[in-house]
Design a protein around this motif. Structure first.
Motif, PDB file in Angstrom:
ATOM      1  N   GLU A   1      20.281  19.151   8.013  1.00 18.89           N
ATOM      2  CA  GLU A   1      20.444  19.541   6.620  1.00 18.89           C
ATOM      3  C   GLU A   1      19.217  19.222   5.770  1.00 18.89           C
ATOM      4  O   GLU A   1      18.970  19.876   4.758  1.00 18.89           O
ATOM      5  CB  GLU A   1      21.683  18.877   6.033  1.00 18.89           C
ATOM      6  CG  GLU A   1      22.961  19.335   6.706  1.00 18.89           C
ATOM      7  CD  GLU A   1      24.211  18.910   5.955  1.00 18.89           C
ATOM      8  OE1 GLU A   1      24.113  18.620   4.754  1.00 18.89           O
ATOM      9  OE2 GLU A   1      25.277  18.860   6.575  1.00 18.89           O
ATOM     10  N   THR A   2      18.451  18.227   6.165  1.00 16.65           N
ATOM     11  CA  THR A   2      17.272  17.868   5.373  1.00 16.65           C
ATOM     12  C   THR A   2      15.991  18.470   5.916  1.00 16.65           C
ATOM     13  O   THR A   2      15.008  18.615   5.185  1.00 16.65           O
ATOM     14  CB  THR A   2      17.089  16.333   5.335  1.00 16.65           C
ATOM     15  OG1 THR A   2      16.874  15.843   6.679  1.00 16.65           O
ATOM     16  CG2 THR A   2      18.307  15.646   4.737  1.00 16.65           C
ATOM     17  N   GLY A   3      15.987  18.797   7.203  1.00 18.28           N
ATOM     18  CA  GLY A   3      14.763  19.303   7.811  1.00 18.28           C
ATOM     19  C   GLY A   3      13.679  18.256   7.890  1.00 18.28           C
ATOM     20  O   GLY A   3      12.485  18.577   7.950  1.00 18.28           O
ATOM     21  N   ALA A   4      14.066  16.975   7.919  1.00 20.56           N
ATOM     22  CA  ALA A   4      13.101  15.872   7.881  1.00 20.56           C
ATOM     23  C   ALA A   4      12.561  15.588   9.272  1.00 20.56           C
ATOM     24  O   ALA A   4      12.952  14.638   9.930  1.00 20.56           O
ATOM     25  CB  ALA A   4      13.768  14.612   7.307  1.00 20.56           C
ATOM     26  N   THR A   5      11.644  16.420   9.736  1.00 17.72           N
ATOM     27  CA  THR A   5      11.171  16.304  11.115  1.00 17.72           C
ATOM     28  C   THR A   5      10.196  15.151  11.333  1.00 17.72           C
ATOM     29  O   THR A   5      10.182  14.535  12.376  1.00 17.72           O
ATOM     30  CB  THR A   5      10.496  17.606  11.564  1.00 17.72           C
ATOM     31  OG1 THR A   5       9.447  17.926  10.653  1.00 17.72           O
ATOM     32  CG2 THR A   5      11.505  18.728  11.587  1.00 17.72           C
ATOM     33  N   GLY A   6       9.348  14.865  10.359  1.00 20.18           N
ATOM     34  CA  GLY A   6       8.362  13.816  10.547  1.00 20.18           C
ATOM     35  C   GLY A   6       7.316  14.206  11.573  1.00 20.18           C
ATOM     36  O   GLY A   6       7.327  15.303  12.130  1.00 20.18           O
TER      37      GLY A   6
ATOM     38  N   GLY B   1       0.858  -1.170   0.000  1.00 20.61           N
ATOM     39  CA  GLY B   1       0.000   0.000   0.000  1.00 20.61           C
ATOM     40  C   GLY B   1       0.889   1.213   0.000  1.00 20.61           C
ATOM     41  O   GLY B   1       2.083   1.095   0.116  1.00 20.61           O
ATOM     42  N   LEU B   2       0.324   2.409  -0.134  1.00 21.21           N
ATOM     43  CA  LEU B   2       1.191   3.575  -0.185  1.00 21.21           C
ATOM     44  C   LEU B   2       0.454   4.848   0.156  1.00 21.21           C
ATOM     45  O   LEU B   2      -0.646   5.066  -0.271  1.00 21.21           O
ATOM     46  CB  LEU B   2       1.805   3.720  -1.575  1.00 21.21           C
ATOM     47  CG  LEU B   2       2.779   4.888  -1.685  1.00 21.21           C
ATOM     48  CD1 LEU B   2       4.050   4.580  -0.931  1.00 21.21           C
ATOM     49  CD2 LEU B   2       3.091   5.187  -3.115  1.00 21.21           C
ATOM     50  N   ALA B   3       1.078   5.681   0.941  1.00 20.86           N
ATOM     51  CA  ALA B   3       0.587   7.049   1.127  1.00 20.86           C
ATOM     52  C   ALA B   3       1.521   7.949   0.356  1.00 20.86           C
ATOM     53  O   ALA B   3       2.725   7.763   0.365  1.00 20.86           O
ATOM     54  CB  ALA B   3       0.604   7.420   2.614  1.00 20.86           C
ATOM     55  N   ALA B   4       0.963   8.947  -0.328  1.00 26.43           N
ATOM     56  CA  ALA B   4       1.796   9.862  -1.098  1.00 26.43           C
ATOM     57  C   ALA B   4       2.779  10.543  -0.164  1.00 26.43           C
ATOM     58  O   ALA B   4       2.460  10.879   0.964  1.00 26.43           O
ATOM     59  CB  ALA B   4       0.931  10.896  -1.796  1.00 26.43           C
ATOM     60  N   LEU B   5       3.987  10.731  -0.648  1.00 31.01           N
ATOM     61  CA  LEU B   5       5.044  11.289   0.179  1.00 31.01           C
ATOM     62  C   LEU B   5       5.432  12.663  -0.308  1.00 31.01           C
ATOM     63  O   LEU B   5       5.679  12.869  -1.479  1.00 31.01           O
ATOM     64  CB  LEU B   5       6.264  10.365   0.126  1.00 31.01           C
ATOM     65  CG  LEU B   5       7.446  10.779   0.980  1.00 31.01           C
ATOM     66  CD1 LEU B   5       7.086  10.651   2.448  1.00 31.01           C
ATOM     67  CD2 LEU B   5       8.641   9.914   0.652  1.00 31.01           C
ATOM     68  N   VAL B   6       5.455  13.628   0.593  1.00 32.57           N
ATOM     69  CA  VAL B   6       5.897  14.971   0.246  1.00 32.57           C
ATOM     70  C   VAL B   6       7.421  14.978   0.249  1.00 32.57           C
ATOM     71  O   VAL B   6       8.042  14.580   1.227  1.00 32.57           O
ATOM     72  CB  VAL B   6       5.375  15.999   1.265  1.00 32.57           C
ATOM     73  CG1 VAL B   6       5.915  17.380   0.940  1.00 32.57           C
ATOM     74  CG2 VAL B   6       3.856  15.990   1.253  1.00 32.57           C
ATOM     75  N   VAL B   7       8.015  15.400  -0.834  1.00 31.77           N
ATOM     76  CA  VAL B   7       9.457  15.421  -0.943  1.00 31.77           C
ATOM     77  C   VAL B   7      10.026  16.466   0.009  1.00 31.77           C
ATOM     78  O   VAL B   7       9.599  17.606   0.022  1.00 31.77           O
ATOM     79  CB  VAL B   7       9.886  15.742  -2.386  1.00 31.77           C
ATOM     80  CG1 VAL B   7      11.398  15.884  -2.469  1.00 31.77           C
ATOM     81  CG2 VAL B   7       9.404  14.658  -3.323  1.00 31.77           C
ATOM     82  N   ALA B   8      10.987  16.035   0.808  1.00 31.22           N
ATOM     83  CA  ALA B   8      11.580  16.958   1.774  1.00 31.22           C
ATOM     84  C   ALA B   8      12.450  17.977   1.061  1.00 31.22           C
ATOM     85  O   ALA B   8      13.123  17.667   0.100  1.00 31.22           O
ATOM     86  CB  ALA B   8      12.437  16.175   2.775  1.00 31.22           C
ATOM     87  N   GLY B   9      12.414  19.194   1.560  1.00 32.50           N
ATOM     88  CA  GLY B   9      13.242  20.229   0.966  1.00 32.50           C
ATOM     89  C   GLY B   9      14.651  20.176   1.509  1.00 32.50           C
ATOM     90  O   GLY B   9      15.018  19.282   2.241  1.00 32.50           O
ATOM     91  N   GLY B  10      15.438  21.150   1.149  1.00 29.28           N
ATOM     92  CA  GLY B  10      16.794  21.188   1.649  1.00 29.28           C
ATOM     93  C   GLY B  10      17.804  21.024   0.542  1.00 29.28           C
ATOM     94  O   GLY B  10      17.475  20.681  -0.578  1.00 29.28           O
ATOM     95  N   ALA B  11      19.052  21.214   0.870  1.00 27.07           N
ATOM     96  CA  ALA B  11      20.109  21.133  -0.122  1.00 27.07           C
ATOM     97  C   ALA B  11      20.374  19.691  -0.495  1.00 27.07           C
ATOM     98  O   ALA B  11      20.166  18.784   0.307  1.00 27.07           O
ATOM     99  CB  ALA B  11      21.381  21.763   0.456  1.00 27.07           C
ATOM    100  N   PRO B  12      20.846  19.426  -1.716  1.00 26.09           N
ATOM    101  CA  PRO B  12      21.225  18.066  -2.099  1.00 26.09           C
ATOM    102  C   PRO B  12      22.248  17.547  -1.097  1.00 26.09           C
ATOM    103  O   PRO B  12      23.182  18.255  -0.727  1.00 26.09           O
ATOM    104  CB  PRO B  12      21.837  18.257  -3.490  1.00 26.09           C
ATOM    105  CG  PRO B  12      21.234  19.516  -3.998  1.00 26.09           C
ATOM    106  CD  PRO B  12      21.051  20.382  -2.804  1.00 26.09           C
TER     107      PRO B  12
END
Length: 561
Positions: free
Chosen positions: A552-557, A22-33
């Motif tokens: 660096e990614t801001g991937a807080t969740g 199954g899958l929930a759409a994922l918002v791409v995290a911002g931030g620098a490569p």
């Protein structure tokens, strides 16, 4: 281990190749490569990929509108289909044969007997896709050993299936070094040459980026729990019992049901369910939470120790079937036979048991009860990755071979309601299955030949479709949706993160120690010591590495605090 009749929705968890997708759409995290930014002198393949670089790598998404599900996906669940169409009503998702007739090798896991080369199913699939596959199937129970040996050699097959739970040791680095960059074929609008691959949700593709390149062909999976706590609903109702709603109720129910002298036990090993009941963080790389600005690891949490202690008490009280302690036999089969009241396993076992048992016992009913918090009430559940199984193409494959493998993957990723999906899931009508009165039924040949092989190349957005048992389809999807209402994303959710190789064995002993503790061979205090050793042995440095990655990614969740 895996029933041959399982559908595309059957996937894997950890060391078993079982997991409902199954899958929930994922918002791409911002931030620098970001690739090597978190590792000092580390490999260029360490870290993750974010920002514009990630966006440029991802295939353009174009949803399929071929068929509308009877039960739409919700809360990260799969979609549900309860009906089957006659072959004449199926639609075509691959109007032109894309394969160019090339032959290539595919290494993939299998449970059970390997079908003979040239069998009617493989022949029909290859002919339809325009390719010739030479399968190199390996038994699933020892697949990791075979995989490691193959990737360490110079003789890598043209395509290799890698389950997420095998991303240990040097395997992630080998993936980044030995498999082809598919970006030139699939990134952006290039994927439109393969419409069924374009319909794979974006989150699954994000998890397919290794070493800064799009390398994997994904099998999308549901973000809801795949491990379900099963119970014999028919027997519960007969005895006037109800499913438990707290950890103590479960224990008390086990005490009431347990009857070893009559060769009946209350449950199987419930450790996997305990992680969800006690709100334990997932496994790596999602095994962190942010507390007062500091990263705390799964192994350092009270919830982790409490889950181990609860599972241990079930064993020490004698509630768990002896086969579970010995790790032999099938607890699910014992439950189906009335020798075990409750057990946990992949959600797909729901269909597997019902399909077998209802042949002789129409009243057989097995369902999954909803997860609860340890003290009752709503549980804390963590979202699963949007993909956790991939096929990779050797970097030595020439362009024609790459195109042929992608052509086959486009065929296997056909959605439910298509002619391509029917062939892939059920084989040839009249040879492997029959369609009568709206019911699809595999025959003996179908059960011996038509099972998990081709879908490993790539799969569509996840769905559950058991038209022979529509109540099971409905029950499975609705269970996912109820659990999904209590599911939140852990830190770094959906990212493919490759830890520095110097830390790859840091967590290697925890799984075996968990088993020893719940079975009474070790104490919970031994896990506390192991966590302390983990910290001093590199865990604190790994924490710093992840903290930099987080900054660096801001991937807080959803689990940040």
């Amino acid at each position: 281990m895996t029933p041959n009749s399982l559908s595309a929705s059957s996937r894997s968890s950890r060391r078993t190749f079982l997991a409902n997708s199954g899958l929930a759409a994922l918002v791409v995290a911002g931030g620098a490569p970001l690739l090597s930014a978190c590792g000092g002198s580390g490999s260029k393949n360490e870290g993750t990929t974010t920002g514009k670089k990630l966006k440029d790598l991802l295939p353009a998404y174009a949803a399929s509108s071929l068929a509308s599900p009877d039960i739409p996906a919700k809360n990260g669940s799969a979609a549900g289909f309860t009906k089957a169409l006659p072959a004449s009503a199926l639609k075509v998702s691959v109007p032109q044969k894309l394969g160019r007739g090339g032959e290539f090798t595919v290494m993939a896991p299998i449970w059970g007997n390997v079908p003979k080369q040239g069998n009617p199913y493989w022949t029909a699939m290859d002919k339809a896709a325009g390719v010739r596959v030479k399968w190199q199937n390996q038994q699933g129970d020892t697949y990791g050993q075979k995989l490691g040996a193959v990737l360490a050699s110079s003789g890598v097959p043209d395509a290799v299936v890698v389950p997420g739970w095998e991303l240990t040791g040097k395997i992630p680095s080998a993936i980044a070094n030995k498999f082809a960059d598919l970006g030139p074929y699939l990134s952006g609008d290039k994927v439109k040459e393969y419409p069924n691959l374009a319909a794979i949700p974006t989150g699954a593709w994000q998890r397919s980026i290794f070493g800064g390149k799009l390398r994997g062909l994904p099998m999308p999976s549901a973000t809801t729990p795949n491990i379900a706590p099963f119970y014999r609903t028919d027997l519960f109702e007969k005895e006037g019992l109800e499913a438990p709603t707290s950890a103590q109720e479960f224990y008390d129910l086990c005490k009431q049901l347990n009857a070893p002298k009559s060769k009946v036990w209350a449950c199987g090993d419930m450790s996997w369910a305990a992680w969800n009941i006690f709100g334990v963080l997932p496994e790596k790389p999602y095994y962190w939470k942010l507390v007062d600005g500091k990263l705390v690891n799964r192994y350092e949490t009270d919830e982790y120790l409490e889950a181990l202690e609860w599972s241990r008490k079930l064993y020490s009280a004698g509630f768990v079937h002896p086969d579970a302690k010995a790790e032999t036999g099938s607890i699910g089969d014992l439950c189906a036979a009335g020798k075990v009241w409750m057990y946990c396993q992949d959600l797909s076992d729901w269909y597997g048991k019902a399909a077998v048992q209802r042949v002789d016992n129409k009243k057989f009913r097995m369902e999954a009860f909803d997860y609860f918090a340890a003290d009752g009430g709503a549980p804390t559940l963590y979202a699963r990755p949007p993909a956790d199984i991939w096929t990779f193409i050797s970097e030595k494959a020439d362009e024609k071979t790459v195109h042929d493998i992608l052509a086959l993957a486009n065929y296997t990723a056909a959605p439910y309601g298509s002619k391509e999906q029917r062939l892939r899931m059920y084989g040839v009508e009249g040879v492997h299955h029959t369609f009568e009165d709206g019911v699809l039924t595999k025959n003996g040949k179908g059960n011996n030949e038509v099972f998990s092989t081709y879908e490993y190349l790539a799969s569509p957005a996840p769905f559950v479709a058991y038209p022979d048992l529509p109540d099971v389809t409905e029950g499975m999807v609705e269970w996912q949706q109820r659990q999904g209402a209590h599911t939140k994303k852990p830190l770094f959710h959906g990212m493919m993160i490759i830890e520095p190789t110097r830390y790859t064995e840091l967590n290697a002993e925890f799984e075996d120690l968990e088993k020893d503790i719940v079975r009474g061979r070790k104490k919970v205090a031994d896990m506390q010591q192991a966590a302390a050793d983990w910290k001093s042995g590199g865990g604190d440095k790994l924490r710093d590495w992840y903290k930099k990655l987080l900054d660096e990614t801001g991937a807080t969740g959803d689990s940040a605090s």
